[in-house]
Design a protein around this motif. Structure first.
Motif, mmCIF file in Angstrom:
data_model
loop_
_atom_site.group_PDB
_atom_site.id
_atom_site.type_symbol
_atom_site.label_atom_id
_atom_site.label_comp_id
_atom_site.label_asym_id
_atom_site.label_seq_id
_atom_site.Cartn_x
_atom_site.Cartn_y
_atom_site.Cartn_z
ATOM 1 N N ALA A 33 0.890 -1.159 0.000
ATOM 2 C CA ALA A 33 0.000 0.000 0.000
ATOM 3 C C ALA A 33 0.927 1.209 0.000
ATOM 4 C CB ALA A 33 -0.901 0.010 1.226
ATOM 5 N N VAL A 34 0.844 2.016 -1.047
ATOM 6 C CA VAL A 34 1.715 3.181 -1.186
ATOM 7 C C VAL A 34 0.875 4.425 -1.446
ATOM 8 C CG1 VAL A 34 3.683 1.847 -2.018
ATOM 9 C CG2 VAL A 34 2.081 2.815 -3.655
ATOM 10 N N ALA A 35 1.429 5.560 -1.113
ATOM 11 C CA ALA A 35 0.766 6.845 -1.358
ATOM 12 C C ALA A 35 1.727 7.735 -2.127
ATOM 13 C CB ALA A 35 0.392 7.504 -0.033
ATOM 14 N N ASP A 36 1.244 8.372 -3.173
ATOM 15 C CA ASP A 36 2.078 9.333 -3.897
ATOM 16 C C ASP A 36 2.395 10.504 -2.980
ATOM 17 O OD1 ASP A 36 2.131 7.883 -6.270
ATOM 18 O OD2 ASP A 36 0.416 8.934 -7.122
ATOM 19 N N ILE A 37 3.619 11.020 -3.073
ATOM 20 C CA ILE A 37 4.006 12.204 -2.312
ATOM 21 C C ILE A 37 4.277 13.330 -3.300
ATOM 22 C CG2 ILE A 37 4.868 10.975 -0.288
ATOM 23 C CD1 ILE A 37 7.715 11.360 -1.371
ATOM 24 N N TYR A 38 4.012 14.543 -2.862
ATOM 25 C CA TYR A 38 4.133 15.695 -3.753
ATOM 26 C C TYR A 38 4.701 16.887 -3.002
ATOM 27 C CZ TYR A 38 -0.242 16.812 -1.404
ATOM 28 O OH TYR A 38 -1.189 17.061 -0.437
ATOM 29 N N CYS A 39 5.297 17.799 -3.759
ATOM 30 C CA CYS A 39 5.824 19.035 -3.195
ATOM 31 C C CYS A 39 4.646 19.884 -2.730
ATOM 32 C CB CYS A 39 6.640 19.784 -4.253
ATOM 33 S SG CYS A 39 7.203 21.406 -3.707
ATOM 34 N N GLU A 40 4.693 20.333 -1.505
ATOM 35 C CA GLU A 40 3.613 21.171 -0.965
ATOM 36 C C GLU A 40 3.522 22.519 -1.664
ATOM 37 O OE1 GLU A 40 1.010 21.389 1.126
ATOM 38 O OE2 GLU A 40 1.118 19.258 1.470
ATOM 39 N N ASN A 41 4.630 22.986 -2.214
ATOM 40 C CA ASN A 41 4.634 24.298 -2.840
ATOM 41 C C ASN A 41 4.096 24.259 -4.269
ATOM 42 O OD1 ASN A 41 5.332 27.149 -2.761
ATOM 43 N ND2 ASN A 41 6.963 26.611 -4.187
ATOM 44 N N CYS A 42 4.666 23.400 -5.127
ATOM 45 C CA CYS A 42 4.278 23.399 -6.546
ATOM 46 C C CYS A 42 3.379 22.223 -6.923
ATOM 47 C CB CYS A 42 5.509 23.445 -7.442
ATOM 48 S SG CYS A 42 6.501 21.932 -7.420
ATOM 49 N N LYS A 43 3.133 21.306 -5.982
ATOM 50 C CA LYS A 43 2.225 20.165 -6.171
ATOM 51 C C LYS A 43 2.722 19.119 -7.163
ATOM 52 C CE LYS A 43 -0.605 22.175 -3.352
ATOM 53 N NZ LYS A 43 -0.293 22.035 -1.953
ATOM 54 N N THR A 44 4.006 19.131 -7.522
ATOM 55 C CA THR A 44 4.576 18.128 -8.413
ATOM 56 C C THR A 44 4.714 16.803 -7.676
ATOM 57 O OG1 THR A 44 5.840 19.809 -9.592
ATOM 58 C CG2 THR A 44 6.603 17.535 -9.814
#
Length: 118
Positions: A72-83
């Protein structure tokens, strides 16, 4: 299906005295070098770093079959630019893979070294 809790979201810059990894797209700080666990090479020459703690947002967990089995994995993203930067291992279904739980994987293509690397 495994129920996961949302990971903590950080929105702070790390101290300038520490070597840090930053988002290549917006330069937001992602992690302190001290959080590095290992350098990982994935199929198709995708280079990644495995980290204990990062300064990112975390999406919902979903089950995916990876090379090492079902996770079970979750995508992680930059909080600033949402990439999207990589993923977080929320749960490993095979006992030999339990050590990955709670760890973050960030692709090197999405981060740069900042502060004091000389």
């Amino acid at each position: 299906m495994v129920k996961m809790t949302k990971s903590k979201t950080f929105q702070a810059y790390l101290p300038n005295c520490h070597r840090t990894y930053s988002c290549v797209h917006c330069r937001a700080h992602l992690a302190n070098h001290d959080e590095l666990i290992s350098k990982v090479m994935l199929p198709h020459s995708r280079r990644c770093y495995s980290l204990r703690s990062v300064n990112v947002g975390c999406g919902p967990a979903e089950e995916r079959v990876l090379l090492t089995g079902l996770h079970a994995v979750a995508d992680i993203y930059c909080e600033n630019c949402k990439t999207t930067l990589g993923w977080k291992y929320e749960h490993a279904f095979e006992s030999s893979q339990k050590y990955k739980e709670g760890k973050f994987i960030i692709e090197l293509a999405h981060m740069i070294k900042d502060n004091g690397w000389e």
